[in-house]
Every structure is written in C-alpha cells, then in structure tokens.
Design a protein around this motif. Structure first.
Motif, PDB file in Angstrom:
ATOM      1  N   GLU A   1       0.946  -1.096  -0.111  1.00 56.73           N
ATOM      2  CA  GLU A   1       0.123  -0.077   0.083  1.00 56.73           C
ATOM      3  C   GLU A   1       0.939   1.322  -0.073  1.00 56.73           C
ATOM      4  O   GLU A   1       1.854   1.211   0.773  1.00 56.73           O
ATOM      5  N   THR A   2       0.614   2.399  -0.859  1.00 54.85           N
ATOM      6  CA  THR A   2       1.089   3.483  -0.776  1.00 54.85           C
ATOM      7  C   THR A   2       0.159   4.661  -0.647  1.00 54.85           C
ATOM      8  O   THR A   2      -0.996   4.333  -0.705  1.00 54.85           O
ATOM      9  N   SER A   3       0.541   5.821  -0.263  1.00 52.10           N
ATOM     10  CA  SER A   3      -0.316   6.797  -0.327  1.00 52.10           C
ATOM     11  C   SER A   3       0.413   8.076  -0.512  1.00 52.10           C
ATOM     12  O   SER A   3       1.644   8.267  -0.256  1.00 52.10           O
ATOM     13  N   TYR A   4      -0.397   9.109  -1.119  1.00 51.91           N
ATOM     14  CA  TYR A   4       0.291  10.551  -1.514  1.00 51.91           C
ATOM     15  C   TYR A   4      -0.782  11.524  -1.452  1.00 51.91           C
ATOM     16  O   TYR A   4      -2.085  11.259  -1.281  1.00 51.91           O
ATOM     17  N   GLU A   5      -0.426  12.912  -0.800  1.00 50.55           N
ATOM     18  CA  GLU A   5      -1.221  13.920  -0.886  1.00 50.55           C
ATOM     19  C   GLU A   5      -0.896  14.989  -1.905  1.00 50.55           C
ATOM     20  O   GLU A   5      -0.004  15.347  -2.514  1.00 50.55           O
ATOM     21  N   PHE A   6      -2.053  15.876  -2.302  1.00 50.43           N
ATOM     22  CA  PHE A   6      -1.985  16.725  -3.307  1.00 50.43           C
ATOM     23  C   PHE A   6      -3.249  17.746  -2.970  1.00 50.43           C
ATOM     24  O   PHE A   6      -4.202  17.221  -2.344  1.00 50.43           O
ATOM     25  N   PHE A   7      -2.991  18.843  -3.725  1.00 49.94           N
ATOM     26  CA  PHE A   7      -4.101  19.871  -3.524  1.00 49.94           C
ATOM     27  C   PHE A   7      -4.947  19.898  -4.650  1.00 49.94           C
ATOM     28  O   PHE A   7      -4.238  19.799  -5.839  1.00 49.94           O
ATOM     29  N   SER A   8      -6.066  19.571  -4.683  1.00 56.73           N
ATOM     30  CA  SER A   8      -7.197  19.718  -5.717  1.00 56.73           C
ATOM     31  C   SER A   8      -7.549  20.797  -6.062  1.00 56.73           C
ATOM     32  O   SER A   8      -8.092  21.683  -5.287  1.00 56.73           O
ATOM     33  N   MET A   9      -6.862  21.590  -7.304  1.00 58.78           N
ATOM     34  CA  MET A   9      -7.470  22.964  -7.562  1.00 58.78           C
ATOM     35  C   MET A   9      -8.983  22.997  -7.951  1.00 58.78           C
ATOM     36  O   MET A   9      -9.679  23.836  -7.599  1.00 58.78           O
ATOM     37  N   THR A  10      -9.592  21.790  -8.654  1.00 63.72           N
ATOM     38  CA  THR A  10     -10.953  21.807  -8.861  1.00 63.72           C
ATOM     39  C   THR A  10     -11.793  21.614  -7.486  1.00 63.72           C
ATOM     40  O   THR A  10     -12.992  22.186  -7.463  1.00 63.72           O
ATOM     41  N   ARG A  11     -11.324  20.920  -6.335  1.00 61.15           N
ATOM     42  CA  ARG A  11     -11.945  20.754  -5.424  1.00 61.15           C
ATOM     43  C   ARG A  11     -11.625  21.751  -4.280  1.00 61.15           C
ATOM     44  O   ARG A  11     -12.504  21.846  -3.291  1.00 61.15           O
ATOM     45  N   LYS A  12     -10.669  22.448  -4.390  1.00 64.80           N
ATOM     46  CA  LYS A  12     -10.175  23.405  -3.528  1.00 64.80           C
ATOM     47  C   LYS A  12      -9.810  23.204  -2.358  1.00 64.80           C
ATOM     48  O   LYS A  12     -10.106  23.571  -1.174  1.00 64.80           O
ATOM     49  N   LYS A  13      -9.379  21.835  -2.046  1.00 65.75           N
ATOM     50  CA  LYS A  13      -8.954  21.020  -0.739  1.00 65.75           C
ATOM     51  C   LYS A  13      -7.896  19.943  -1.002  1.00 65.75           C
ATOM     52  O   LYS A  13      -7.757  19.594  -2.317  1.00 65.75           O
ATOM     53  N   PRO A  14      -7.284  19.596   0.013  1.00 67.77           N
ATOM     54  CA  PRO A  14      -6.157  18.639  -0.133  1.00 67.77           C
ATOM     55  C   PRO A  14      -7.040  17.351  -0.484  1.00 67.77           C
ATOM     56  O   PRO A  14      -8.010  17.129   0.076  1.00 67.77           O
ATOM     57  N   VAL A  15      -6.216  16.487  -0.961  1.00 68.65           N
ATOM     58  CA  VAL A  15      -6.741  15.049  -1.160  1.00 68.65           C
ATOM     59  C   VAL A  15      -5.520  14.180  -0.680  1.00 68.65           C
ATOM     60  O   VAL A  15      -4.446  14.325  -1.178  1.00 68.65           O
ATOM     61  N   CYS A  16      -5.824  12.932  -0.237  1.00 68.42           N
ATOM     62  CA  CYS A  16      -5.108  11.870   0.172  1.00 68.42           C
ATOM     63  C   CYS A  16      -5.669  10.498  -0.446  1.00 68.42           C
ATOM     64  O   CYS A  16      -6.744   9.902  -0.415  1.00 68.42           O
ATOM     65  N   ASN A  17      -4.686  10.198  -1.558  1.00 68.72           N
ATOM     66  CA  ASN A  17      -4.973   8.785  -2.263  1.00 68.72           C
ATOM     67  C   ASN A  17      -4.318   7.892  -1.438  1.00 68.72           C
ATOM     68  O   ASN A  17      -3.039   7.907  -1.148  1.00 68.72           O
ATOM     69  N   GLU A  18      -5.045   6.672  -1.055  1.00 69.62           N
ATOM     70  CA  GLU A  18      -4.599   5.644  -0.432  1.00 69.62           C
ATOM     71  C   GLU A  18      -4.674   4.426  -1.552  1.00 69.62           C
ATOM     72  O   GLU A  18      -5.778   4.139  -1.936  1.00 69.62           O
ATOM     73  N   ILE A  19      -3.441   3.795  -1.970  1.00 64.38           N
ATOM     74  CA  ILE A  19      -3.626   2.755  -3.031  1.00 64.38           C
ATOM     75  C   ILE A  19      -3.109   1.428  -2.486  1.00 64.38           C
ATOM     76  O   ILE A  19      -2.163   1.238  -1.833  1.00 64.38           O
ATOM     77  N   LEU A  20      -3.988   0.356  -2.575  1.00 63.79           N
ATOM     78  CA  LEU A  20      -3.875  -0.926  -2.437  1.00 63.79           C
ATOM     79  C   LEU A  20      -3.279  -1.339  -3.820  1.00 63.79           C
ATOM     80  O   LEU A  20      -3.719  -1.108  -4.816  1.00 63.79           O
ATOM     81  N   TRP A  21      -2.092  -2.191  -3.902  1.00 67.94           N
ATOM     82  CA  TRP A  21      -1.289  -2.519  -5.086  1.00 67.94           C
ATOM     83  C   TRP A  21      -1.454  -4.042  -5.066  1.00 67.94           C
ATOM     84  O   TRP A  21      -1.027  -4.764  -4.067  1.00 67.94           O
ATOM     85  N   TYR A  22      -1.269  -4.587  -6.411  1.00 69.27           N
ATOM     86  CA  TYR A  22      -1.357  -6.043  -6.685  1.00 69.27           C
ATOM     87  C   TYR A  22      -0.328  -6.269  -7.472  1.00 69.27           C
ATOM     88  O   TYR A  22      -0.025  -5.526  -8.684  1.00 69.27           O
ATOM     89  N   ILE A  23       0.555  -7.539  -7.396  1.00 66.37           N
ATOM     90  CA  ILE A  23       1.370  -7.885  -8.221  1.00 66.37           C
ATOM     91  C   ILE A  23       0.506  -8.735  -9.376  1.00 66.37           C
ATOM     92  O   ILE A  23      -0.351  -9.459  -9.005  1.00 66.37           O
ATOM     93  N   MET A  24       0.739  -8.183 -10.681  1.00 66.35           N
ATOM     94  CA  MET A  24       0.017  -9.003 -11.813  1.00 66.35           C
ATOM     95  C   MET A  24       0.943  -9.535 -12.753  1.00 66.35           C
ATOM     96  O   MET A  24       2.038  -8.757 -12.884  1.00 66.35           O
ATOM     97  N   GLU A  25       0.527 -10.415 -13.593  1.00 62.56           N
ATOM     98  CA  GLU A  25       1.219 -10.776 -14.909  1.00 62.56           C
ATOM     99  C   GLU A  25       0.315 -10.724 -16.015  1.00 62.56           C
ATOM    100  O   GLU A  25      -0.800 -11.077 -16.052  1.00 62.56           O
TER     101      GLU A  25
END
Length: 143
Positions: A64-88
């Motif tokens: 799992e990873t996460s990152y934050e950014f400021f959304s210009m359209t929403r006018k607020k900070p956003v935190c995306n939390e991502i579940l990752w899978y190994i695929m082939e």
C-alpha cells in the motif's frame, strides 16, 4: 482533507514491468479510484485494462502507498491511498489510452523502469514487487 481509496497493478511480463507516462510527463503505474462498491482487486484489473488494454492476472498483493496533493477543482487537499497488486500478463501487446491523458508507456526491463519512474515510493514498490514476483515464480517451478 478528502480521502480516496484506490487500487492499482504492478504488471509484469517476464523480466519487464509496465509503466505509463501521464500528461504531467510523470512515469507511473496503472491505478484508479475504487468506485460503486467495487472490490480493490476488481478496480486494479479494470484500471490496467482501461489504461493499457492489457488483461492481467493477479499473482499476489504488493502493498500500500499513499500520497497527498491539493485539488484545484475541489479547492482542498486530497489523500489517495492505493492498494497494489502484483500482476502478470501472457500477452505484452498494449494500447495506451491517450484519451485519458497518457502520452507513452510500455514494458521496460526493471532497471530501466526504475530509472524512469517519477516517484520514489513507486520505484520501491516495483523493486520489492519484482523480488516477490520472482520468488513466487521460483516456488511454482519447484512445486
């Protein structure tokens, strides 16, 4: 802050991993927001199909990873939390979804992909996922 749950794939074809170049010229992994009660696994597979026209198979979890950014359209900070899978994939033929803003992409040898990938946590994720992927493949051969 707005929190969003996402899922994505670290997609391998042999000794190569799939990465995409987005409209900001960042090299990233396929991922997207989990919507409408979908499972993380479903979202991860759907995003790989949607962004690259690949048909992946989940091999394992990747982390799992996460990152934050400021959304210009929403006018607020956003935190995306991502579940990752190994695929082939069995077939490395892909089609980049340019309508989604992707400019380039493809399967790259791991060492080349690690040089291109923009974010350090994505590089670490690919590096660890590749080691796990190789170990899983070795276990399959010896089983």
């Amino acid at each position: 802050m707005l929190f969003r749950n996402c899922a994505g794939g670290v997609v391998f074809y042999g000794e190569k991993v799939f990465i995409l170049k987005n409209e900001k010229r960042e090299w990233i992994l396929p991922k997207g927001r989990i919507r409408n009660g979908s499972l993380a696994t479903e979202t991860a597979i759907e995003r790989v199909k949607f962004e690259a026209n690949l048909t992946p198979r989940i091999v394992s979890t990747a982390g799992e990873t996460s990152y934050e950014f400021f959304s210009m359209t929403r006018k607020k900070p956003v935190c995306n939390e991502i579940l990752w899978y190994i695929m082939e994939v069995n077939d490395p033929l892909f089609i980049i979804n340019e309508s989604e803003g992707f400019m380039d992409g493809g399967f790259f040898y791991i060492e080349d992909a690690l040089k291109l990938i923009t974010y350090s946590q994505d590089r670490a994720l690919v590096n660890l996922s590749y080691k796990k992927y190789k170990d899983l493949k070795t276990e399959q051969i010896t089983a």
